[in-house]
Scaffold this active site. Structure first.
Site, PDB file in Angstrom:
ATOM      1  N   GLY A   1       0.814  -1.219   0.000  1.00  0.00           N
ATOM      2  CA  GLY A   1       0.000   0.000   0.000  1.00  0.00           C
ATOM      3  C   GLY A   1       0.843   1.261   0.000  1.00  0.00           C
TER       4      GLY A   1
ATOM      5  N   ASP B   1      -2.873  -3.156  -9.832  1.00  0.00           N
ATOM      6  CA  ASP B   1      -2.833  -3.450 -11.278  1.00  0.00           C
ATOM      7  C   ASP B   1      -1.868  -2.495 -11.985  1.00  0.00           C
ATOM      8  OD1 ASP B   1      -4.819  -5.195 -10.573  1.00  0.00           O
ATOM      9  OD2 ASP B   1      -6.451  -3.978 -11.383  1.00  0.00           O
TER      10      ASP B   1
HETATM   11  N1  LIG Z   1      -2.204   5.452  -0.570  1.00  0.00           N
HETATM   12  C1  LIG Z   1      -1.223   5.256  -1.444  1.00  0.00           C
HETATM   13  N2  LIG Z   1      -0.357   6.245  -1.715  1.00  0.00           N
HETATM   14  C2  LIG Z   1       0.654   6.077  -2.606  1.00  0.00           C
HETATM   15  N3  LIG Z   1       0.879   4.937  -3.288  1.00  0.00           N
HETATM   16  C3  LIG Z   1       0.046   3.905  -3.048  1.00  0.00           C
HETATM   17  C4  LIG Z   1      -1.036   4.000  -2.129  1.00  0.00           C
HETATM   18  N4  LIG Z   1      -1.670   2.805  -2.138  1.00  0.00           N
HETATM   19  C5  LIG Z   1      -1.024   2.020  -3.006  1.00  0.00           C
HETATM   20  N5  LIG Z   1       0.018   2.672  -3.553  1.00  0.00           N
HETATM   21  C6  LIG Z   1       0.991   2.147  -4.523  1.00  0.00           C
HETATM   22  O1  LIG Z   1       0.389   1.062  -5.200  1.00  0.00           O
HETATM   23  C7  LIG Z   1       1.111  -0.161  -4.947  1.00  0.00           C
HETATM   24  C8  LIG Z   1       0.145  -1.301  -4.887  1.00  0.00           C
HETATM   25  O2  LIG Z   1      -0.758  -1.084  -3.833  1.00  0.00           O
HETATM   26  P1  LIG Z   1      -1.259  -2.269  -2.894  1.00  0.00           P
HETATM   27  O3  LIG Z   1      -2.410  -1.724  -2.109  1.00  0.00           O
HETATM   28  O4  LIG Z   1      -0.140  -2.825  -2.121  1.00  0.00           O
HETATM   29  O5  LIG Z   1      -1.710  -3.348  -3.988  1.00  0.00           O
HETATM   30  P2  LIG Z   1      -3.038  -4.201  -4.159  1.00  0.00           P
HETATM   31  O6  LIG Z   1      -4.020  -3.274  -4.808  1.00  0.00           O
HETATM   32  O7  LIG Z   1      -2.625  -5.310  -5.039  1.00  0.00           O
HETATM   33  O8  LIG Z   1      -3.446  -4.621  -2.763  1.00  0.00           O
HETATM   34  C9  LIG Z   1       1.890   0.115  -3.672  1.00  0.00           C
HETATM   35  O9  LIG Z   1       3.049  -0.705  -3.602  1.00  0.00           O
HETATM   36  C10 LIG Z   1       2.220   1.598  -3.820  1.00  0.00           C
HETATM   37  O10 LIG Z   1       3.356   1.759  -4.668  1.00  0.00           O
HETATM   38  O1  LIG Z   2     -10.148 -10.558  -9.831  1.00  0.00           O
HETATM   39  P1  LIG Z   2     -10.373 -10.064  -8.431  1.00  0.00           P
HETATM   40  O2  LIG Z   2      -9.297 -10.478  -7.494  1.00  0.00           O
HETATM   41  O3  LIG Z   2     -11.757 -10.419  -7.939  1.00  0.00           O
HETATM   42  O4  LIG Z   2     -10.269  -8.501  -8.463  1.00  0.00           O
HETATM   43  C1  LIG Z   2     -11.030  -7.728  -9.332  1.00  0.00           C
HETATM   44  C2  LIG Z   2     -11.049  -6.314  -8.884  1.00  0.00           C
HETATM   45  O5  LIG Z   2      -9.710  -5.860  -8.717  1.00  0.00           O
HETATM   46  C3  LIG Z   2      -9.474  -4.716  -9.530  1.00  0.00           C
HETATM   47  O6  LIG Z   2      -8.854  -5.152 -10.730  1.00  0.00           O
HETATM   48  C4  LIG Z   2      -8.589  -3.747  -8.790  1.00  0.00           C
HETATM   49  O7  LIG Z   2      -7.441  -4.422  -8.330  1.00  0.00           O
HETATM   50  P2  LIG Z   2      -6.277  -3.696  -7.508  1.00  0.00           P
HETATM   51  O8  LIG Z   2      -6.920  -2.675  -6.631  1.00  0.00           O
HETATM   52  O9  LIG Z   2      -5.589  -4.809  -6.780  1.00  0.00           O
HETATM   53  O10 LIG Z   2      -5.373  -3.063  -8.535  1.00  0.00           O
HETATM   54  C5  LIG Z   2     -10.843  -4.148  -9.837  1.00  0.00           C
HETATM   55  O11 LIG Z   2     -10.902  -3.423 -11.032  1.00  0.00           O
HETATM   56  C6  LIG Z   2     -11.719  -5.394  -9.870  1.00  0.00           C
HETATM   57  O12 LIG Z   2     -13.035  -5.121  -9.484  1.00  0.00           O
END
Ligand SMILES: Nc1ncnc2c1ncn2[C@@H]1O[C@H](COP(=O)(O)OP(=O)(O)O)[C@@H](O)[C@H]1O
Ligand SMILES: O=P(O)(O)OC[C@H]1O[C@](O)(COP(=O)(O)O)[C@@H](O)[C@@H]1O
Length: 315
Positions: free
Chosen positions: A225, A255
């Site tokens: 995050g 993504d």
């Molecule tokens: N609040 C935020 N501020 C800045 N960058 C962010 C924030 N949230 C996510 N990111 C960026 O996006 C990347 C992926 O976010 P993350 O929440 O870990 O992934 P996922 O959506 O797969 O759970 C992080 O490693 C960071 O680089």
């Molecule tokens: O295929 P999953 O794991 O159900 O996730 C689908 C959801 O994740 C997303 O691709 C977003 O994923 P991230 O926030 O991890 O980038 C949405 O557009 C979609 O609704």
């Protein structure tokens, strides 16, 4: 001309994003705005890769009852549309986005994939992938597919000489890891589920990442995050920390990171620059509903604020 990247979205979604000041669970809430967009992990990756100047081919399954928005997406972004249509309607996932950046996700299981369509996708995959520079397998698995579905695709792709990037979770990730894709991108929660161990600090995170490297994954990227992300290889560990962002919605940040990482694999961008760029692309995603590079100037501004740290000493 560079070869396209192939994205595979087995479980796409229309993302219904509603924006409101504060969500009151169990009550009637009035939203300020709403939007419905073509999404799902591989589709979001495709959108960002296009903005990073790649040609992109997209495949996977779409419900034949509501594919218009996906077709429009492919036309508008000039993505080569190789989706297969299956009976029924693609799921709608609800994203409730509050002022201050908190997002509540409600994701549906998705549309059942009949065995004959799964076979068709596999038959089409290798000829498509042979023309591509990388393949991205992203998202959850829809009903009808076995948890080893990505592992099966990775094995099929072994003949194609393309790096395979995987972003999924749970048992699907476990099975995929055994098939040894070139890069995986678990978030911390997915890593905890994968290892069955808590990951509450950097030391635990790196230990889990190093175990995956020892298991034969060449590139392990762990996202955490707003705290940033780590890219581990056999002989390098780099961490990138994004700047403090004004968060509109964090949906699509993961993504966008995957798209940035795929861009680096294809372009053979070295570390730490590769992770710095991918981190900036993902941080830019949280400034918007949906994904994409809104302007090269804005991406550059964020890029300059991403801090990178070489942790290779802890190998
Ligand atoms: N609040 C935020 N501020 C800045 N960058 C962010 C924030 N949230 C996510 N990111 C960026 O996006 C990347 C992926 O976010 P993350 O929440 O870990 O992934 P996922 O959506 O797969 O759970 C992080 O490693 C960071 O680089
Ligand atoms: O295929 P999953 O794991 O159900 O996730 C689908 C959801 O994740 C997303 O691709 C977003 O994923 P991230 O926030 O991890 O980038 C949405 O557009 C979609 O609704």
């Amino acid at each position: 001309m560079t070869k396209p990247v192939l994205t595979v979205t087995l479980n796409p979604a229309l993302d219904l994003t509603v924006s409101l000041s504060t969500l009151h669970a169990g009550e009637v809430n009035k939203a300020q705005a709403g939007s419905l967009r073509a999404a799902g992990k591989g589709i979001n990756v495709a959108a960002v890769l296009k903005d990073l100047d790649h040609t992109v081919t997209a495949t996977g399954f779409l419900g034949e009852n509501n594919h218009a928005q996906f077709q429009d997406f492919c036309e508008q972004k000039a993505v080569d549309n190789r989706f297969l249509f299956i009976p029924g309607a693609t799921r709608i996932n609800v994203k409730i986005s509050e002022v201050g950046g908190r997002v509540t996700d409600v994701n549906l299981p998705g549309l059942n994939v009949p065995a004959s369509y799964w076979q068709l996708l596999k038959d089409n995959l290798v000829p498509l992938a042979k023309q591509c520079s990388a393949v991205v397998l992203a998202g959850s698995l829809p009903p009808g597919l076995q948890q080893n579905a990505y592992a099966e695709l990775i094995h099929l792709l072994k003949d194609c000489d393309v790096p395979v990037v995987v972003d999924t979770s749970g048992e699907a990730l476990l099975a995929a890891v055994a098939a040894k894709p070139a890069l995986i991108k678990p978030n911390v929660h997915e890593l905890e589920v994968f290892t069955g161990q808590p990951v509450t600090n950097q030391q635990q995170l790196l230990a889990a990442g190093k175990k995956l490297i020892a298991d034969g994954i060449a590139n392990v990227v762990i996202s955490d995050g707003e705290k940033g992300c780590y890219w581990l290889t056999e002989n390098r560990i780099v961490k990138a920390v994004p700047p403090l962002m004004d968060v509109v919605s964090t949906v699509g940040a993961g993504d966008s990171l995957v798209a940035g990482l795929t861009h680096c694999l294809v372009n053979k961008t070295a570390l730490p620059e590769g992770l710095q760029l991918a981190c900036a692309v993902s941080a830019h995603a949280v400034e918007q509903v949906g994904v994409g590079i809104l302007s090269a100037e804005r991406l550059q501004q964020i890029l300059e604020l991403v801090r990178v740290e070489d942790l290779s000493g802890s190998l």
